[in-house]
Write a protein that holds these residues in place. Structure first.
Motif, PDB file in Angstrom:
ATOM      1  N   TYR A 244       0.833  -1.199   0.000  1.00  0.00           N
ATOM      2  CA  TYR A 244       0.000   0.000   0.000  1.00  0.00           C
ATOM      3  C   TYR A 244       0.871   1.254   0.000  1.00  0.00           C
ATOM      4  CZ  TYR A 244      -3.928  -3.051   0.926  1.00  0.00           C
ATOM      5  OH  TYR A 244      -4.880  -4.026   0.832  1.00  0.00           O
ATOM      6  N   GLN A 245       0.548   2.164  -0.888  1.00  0.00           N
ATOM      7  CA  GLN A 245       1.285   3.413  -1.002  1.00  0.00           C
ATOM      8  C   GLN A 245       0.644   4.429  -0.055  1.00  0.00           C
ATOM      9  OE1 GLN A 245       3.833   3.420  -3.696  1.00  0.00           O
ATOM     10  NE2 GLN A 245       3.301   1.247  -3.438  1.00  0.00           N
ATOM     11  N   VAL A 246       1.443   4.950   0.844  1.00  0.00           N
ATOM     12  CA  VAL A 246       0.916   5.837   1.874  1.00  0.00           C
ATOM     13  C   VAL A 246       1.460   7.258   1.691  1.00  0.00           C
ATOM     14  CG1 VAL A 246       0.713   6.248   4.354  1.00  0.00           C
ATOM     15  CG2 VAL A 246       0.832   3.892   3.484  1.00  0.00           C
ATOM     16  N   ALA A 247       0.542   8.192   1.510  1.00  0.00           N
ATOM     17  CA  ALA A 247       0.941   9.594   1.336  1.00  0.00           C
ATOM     18  C   ALA A 247       1.052  10.275   2.687  1.00  0.00           C
ATOM     19  CB  ALA A 247      -0.093  10.333   0.486  1.00  0.00           C
ATOM     20  N   THR A 248       2.121  11.035   2.868  1.00  0.00           N
ATOM     21  CA  THR A 248       2.260  11.848   4.065  1.00  0.00           C
ATOM     22  C   THR A 248       3.061  13.103   3.727  1.00  0.00           C
ATOM     23  OG1 THR A 248       2.788  11.768   6.413  1.00  0.00           O
ATOM     24  CG2 THR A 248       4.373  10.719   4.936  1.00  0.00           C
ATOM     25  N   ASP A 249       2.638  14.222   4.280  1.00  0.00           N
ATOM     26  CA  ASP A 249       3.394  15.465   4.097  1.00  0.00           C
ATOM     27  C   ASP A 249       4.388  15.530   5.251  1.00  0.00           C
ATOM     28  OD1 ASP A 249       4.342  18.058   3.787  1.00  0.00           O
ATOM     29  OD2 ASP A 249       2.577  18.954   4.737  1.00  0.00           O
ATOM     30  N   ALA A 250       5.607  15.080   4.985  1.00  0.00           N
ATOM     31  CA  ALA A 250       6.586  14.861   6.054  1.00  0.00           C
ATOM     32  C   ALA A 250       7.298  16.152   6.475  1.00  0.00           C
ATOM     33  CB  ALA A 250       7.581  13.791   5.616  1.00  0.00           C
ATOM     34  N   ALA A 251       6.501  17.151   6.790  1.00  0.00           N
ATOM     35  CA  ALA A 251       7.037  18.404   7.320  1.00  0.00           C
ATOM     36  C   ALA A 251       6.184  18.761   8.522  1.00  0.00           C
ATOM     37  CB  ALA A 251       6.984  19.502   6.268  1.00  0.00           C
ATOM     38  N   TYR A 252       5.994  17.784   9.398  1.00  0.00           N
ATOM     39  CA  TYR A 252       5.017  17.943  10.457  1.00  0.00           C
ATOM     40  C   TYR A 252       5.446  17.175  11.704  1.00  0.00           C
ATOM     41  CZ  TYR A 252       0.367  19.875  11.245  1.00  0.00           C
ATOM     42  OH  TYR A 252      -0.678  20.657  11.648  1.00  0.00           O
ATOM     43  N   ALA A 253       6.663  17.457  12.143  1.00  0.00           N
ATOM     44  CA  ALA A 253       7.168  16.798  13.352  1.00  0.00           C
ATOM     45  C   ALA A 253       6.329  17.222  14.557  1.00  0.00           C
ATOM     46  CB  ALA A 253       8.624  17.190  13.581  1.00  0.00           C
TER      47      ALA A 253
ATOM     48  N   PRO B 119       3.383  16.338  -1.140  1.00  0.00           N
ATOM     49  CA  PRO B 119       2.991  17.702  -0.736  1.00  0.00           C
ATOM     50  C   PRO B 119       1.553  17.745  -0.223  1.00  0.00           C
ATOM     51  CG  PRO B 119       3.970  17.708  -2.929  1.00  0.00           C
ATOM     52  CD  PRO B 119       3.793  16.273  -2.542  1.00  0.00           C
ATOM     53  N   TRP B 120       1.341  18.535   0.820  1.00  0.00           N
ATOM     54  CA  TRP B 120       0.004  18.646   1.435  1.00  0.00           C
ATOM     55  C   TRP B 120      -1.045  19.082   0.404  1.00  0.00           C
ATOM     56  CZ3 TRP B 120      -2.758  17.267   5.482  1.00  0.00           C
ATOM     57  CH2 TRP B 120      -3.895  17.999   5.824  1.00  0.00           C
ATOM     58  N   GLU B 121      -0.663  20.077  -0.406  1.00  0.00           N
ATOM     59  CA  GLU B 121      -1.624  20.544  -1.404  1.00  0.00           C
ATOM     60  C   GLU B 121      -1.777  19.473  -2.464  1.00  0.00           C
ATOM     61  OE1 GLU B 121      -0.124  24.984  -1.540  1.00  0.00           O
ATOM     62  OE2 GLU B 121      -2.005  24.719  -2.660  1.00  0.00           O
TER      63      GLU B 121
ATOM     64  N   GLN C  25      -0.893  26.956   7.208  1.00  0.00           N
ATOM     65  CA  GLN C  25      -0.624  26.064   6.084  1.00  0.00           C
ATOM     66  C   GLN C  25      -1.904  25.964   5.254  1.00  0.00           C
ATOM     67  OE1 GLN C  25       0.575  22.031   7.068  1.00  0.00           O
ATOM     68  NE2 GLN C  25       1.272  21.652   4.965  1.00  0.00           N
ATOM     69  N   THR C  26      -1.761  26.176   3.958  1.00  0.00           N
ATOM     70  CA  THR C  26      -2.912  26.212   3.039  1.00  0.00           C
ATOM     71  C   THR C  26      -3.845  25.017   3.215  1.00  0.00           C
ATOM     72  OG1 THR C  26      -1.415  27.165   1.422  1.00  0.00           O
ATOM     73  CG2 THR C  26      -3.568  26.464   0.606  1.00  0.00           C
ATOM     74  N   GLY C  27      -5.130  25.309   3.372  1.00  0.00           N
ATOM     75  CA  GLY C  27      -6.126  24.239   3.365  1.00  0.00           C
ATOM     76  C   GLY C  27      -6.165  23.371   4.608  1.00  0.00           C
ATOM     77  N   THR C  28      -5.493  23.817   5.673  1.00  0.00           N
ATOM     78  CA  THR C  28      -5.557  23.048   6.921  1.00  0.00           C
ATOM     79  C   THR C  28      -6.715  23.550   7.772  1.00  0.00           C
ATOM     80  OG1 THR C  28      -4.053  24.630   7.952  1.00  0.00           O
ATOM     81  CG2 THR C  28      -3.059  22.648   7.011  1.00  0.00           C
ATOM     82  N   THR C  29      -6.931  22.891   8.891  1.00  0.00           N
ATOM     83  CA  THR C  29      -7.979  23.338   9.805  1.00  0.00           C
ATOM     84  C   THR C  29      -7.591  24.685  10.438  1.00  0.00           C
ATOM     85  OG1 THR C  29      -6.999  21.741  11.338  1.00  0.00           O
ATOM     86  CG2 THR C  29      -9.078  21.141  10.303  1.00  0.00           C
TER      87      THR C  29
ATOM     88  N   GLU D 157       2.941  26.722   2.135  1.00  0.00           N
ATOM     89  CA  GLU D 157       2.939  25.342   1.645  1.00  0.00           C
ATOM     90  C   GLU D 157       3.132  24.340   2.793  1.00  0.00           C
ATOM     91  OE1 GLU D 157       6.639  23.666  -0.850  1.00  0.00           O
ATOM     92  OE2 GLU D 157       5.664  25.466  -1.623  1.00  0.00           O
ATOM     93  N   SER D 158       3.835  24.774   3.838  1.00  0.00           N
ATOM     94  CA  SER D 158       4.029  23.887   4.988  1.00  0.00           C
ATOM     95  C   SER D 158       3.925  24.716   6.264  1.00  0.00           C
ATOM     96  CB  SER D 158       5.398  23.209   4.927  1.00  0.00           C
ATOM     97  OG  SER D 158       6.407  24.132   5.298  1.00  0.00           O
ATOM     98  N   THR D 159       3.696  24.028   7.376  1.00  0.00           N
ATOM     99  CA  THR D 159       3.599  24.726   8.660  1.00  0.00           C
ATOM    100  C   THR D 159       4.954  25.295   9.096  1.00  0.00           C
ATOM    101  OG1 THR D 159       1.633  23.489   9.282  1.00  0.00           O
ATOM    102  CG2 THR D 159       2.910  24.436  11.078  1.00  0.00           C
ATOM    103  N   PRO D 160       6.072  24.548   8.932  1.00  0.00           N
ATOM    104  CA  PRO D 160       7.364  25.146   9.291  1.00  0.00           C
ATOM    105  C   PRO D 160       7.648  26.456   8.542  1.00  0.00           C
ATOM    106  CG  PRO D 160       7.614  22.793   8.971  1.00  0.00           C
ATOM    107  CD  PRO D 160       6.211  23.130   8.592  1.00  0.00           C
ATOM    108  N   LEU D 161       7.220  26.553   7.287  1.00  0.00           N
ATOM    109  CA  LEU D 161       7.429  27.805   6.535  1.00  0.00           C
ATOM    110  C   LEU D 161       6.635  28.945   7.151  1.00  0.00           C
ATOM    111  CD1 LEU D 161       7.441  26.719   2.761  1.00  0.00           C
ATOM    112  CD2 LEU D 161       9.345  27.673   4.095  1.00  0.00           C
ATOM    113  N   ALA D 162       5.421  28.658   7.606  1.00  0.00           N
ATOM    114  CA  ALA D 162       4.599  29.683   8.264  1.00  0.00           C
ATOM    115  C   ALA D 162       5.280  30.149   9.551  1.00  0.00           C
ATOM    116  CB  ALA D 162       3.208  29.136   8.552  1.00  0.00           C
ATOM    117  N   ILE D 163       5.829  29.204  10.300  1.00  0.00           N
ATOM    118  CA  ILE D 163       6.485  29.555  11.569  1.00  0.00           C
ATOM    119  C   ILE D 163       7.767  30.361  11.310  1.00  0.00           C
ATOM    120  CG2 ILE D 163       7.512  28.650  13.707  1.00  0.00           C
ATOM    121  CD1 ILE D 163       5.567  26.279  13.534  1.00  0.00           C
ATOM    122  N   LYS D 164       8.503  29.980  10.266  1.00  0.00           N
ATOM    123  CA  LYS D 164       9.708  30.750   9.884  1.00  0.00           C
ATOM    124  C   LYS D 164       9.338  32.206   9.611  1.00  0.00           C
ATOM    125  CE  LYS D 164      13.168  28.195  10.120  1.00  0.00           C
ATOM    126  NZ  LYS D 164      13.007  26.766   9.772  1.00  0.00           N
ATOM    127  N   GLU D 165       8.221  32.385   8.920  1.00  0.00           N
ATOM    128  CA  GLU D 165       7.774  33.736   8.584  1.00  0.00           C
ATOM    129  C   GLU D 165       7.410  34.525   9.848  1.00  0.00           C
ATOM    130  OE1 GLU D 165       8.277  34.837   5.752  1.00  0.00           O
ATOM    131  OE2 GLU D 165       7.090  36.679   5.586  1.00  0.00           O
TER     132      GLU D 165
END
Ligand code: ARG
Length: 250
Positions: A29-38, A74-76, A139-143, A163-171
């Protein structure tokens, strides 16, 4: 039709069945994950996907005899990979919401979360409604994106999407936004691992509880059942608690 021909056809059908069941047994099974979410899903320095979600799904897979492969996605557009068949599951700290349930199916919940606000240490923000006219990174399109839309309006120019939560936090650290709204576990993890970041966290009682689920293509009952059985089994035998404690303590 003579019996020889019949026999041939029968053996062809039999071979076909055999081949098919082998193909099923070997399915990965191929499992998608946006691996920028520690600490839920991220890449280690060997570029392997690791984290709480990974450990949970691996334990589920072991229980139910599934082979899985994590693919950083990618999350999007991550949910679209289910309908196209590129991925069989999404495990990416995905909050189960009524809207999402219309286009995919979710497992039983495997984690409870809620939104959390991050601001600079000297910020005057003390509650969610203080963000009404401030620049907020999500992060775009998240809750997180959804809750700030409710406060500021869908078309608010003050919602800055990343595009990712870490990028939002960096900003936020760079002063480009006044606050970030994201899942509590990720914000807490970031602040704990970046003691020099000069951020503080604000909890707001109006944020609703959210539950993470594993998503599959709409209608894939068989796979969903396998996942739910495995999840129930790892909750029952203590495996889930062990994984939970490894990442979040007691
Ligand atoms: N729980 C939030 C949501 O479902 C955020 C999930 C983001 N996950 C990720 N791996 N980037 O919208």
């Amino acid at each position: 039709m003579n019996s020889k021909k019949l026999g041939l056809i029968a053996s062809m059908i039999f071979a076909g069945l055999l081949f098919n069941s082998n193909a099923n047994a070997a399915k990965t099974y191929q499992v998608a994950t946006d691996a920028a979410y520690a600490p839920f899903e991220s890449l280690n320095n060997k570029k392997e996907v690791v984290g709480f979600s990974v450990d949970v799904l691996e334990a589920i897979a072991k229980k139910s005899g599934m082979k899985i492969k994590f693919i950083n996605t990618p999350w999007e557009g991550i949910f679209a990979t289910l309908s196209t068949g590129d991925r069989d599951m999404v495990i990416s700290s995905v909050t189960i919401t009524p809207e999402r349930k219309q286009s995919m199916d979710f497992s039983d919940p495997y984690f409870e979360a809620k939104q959390l606000i991050a601001v600079g240490k000297n910020s005057k923000v003390s509650k969610f409604t203080d963000l009404k006219t401030l620049k907020v990174g999500v992060q775009t399109g998240t809750t997180g994106d959804e809750v700030i839309q409710k406060l500021q309006g869908k078309t608010s120019p003050n919602i800055k999407r990343f595009e990712s939560t870490p990028l939002a936090i960096k900003e936020l650290e760079n002063g480009g936004v006044d606050a970030v709204v994201a899942d509590n576990g990720v914000v807490v993890n970031f602040v704990a691992n970046n003691p020099n970041s000069k951020l503080k966290m604000i909890d707001d009682a109006t944020f609703a509880k959210e539950y993470y689920g594993i998503a599959v293509k709409k209608g894939n009952k068989a796979l969903l059942e396998q996942i739910n059985k495995g999840l129930a089994a790892i909750k029952a035998d203590g495996t889930y608690d062990k994984i939970y404690n490894k990442y979040f303590g007691k």
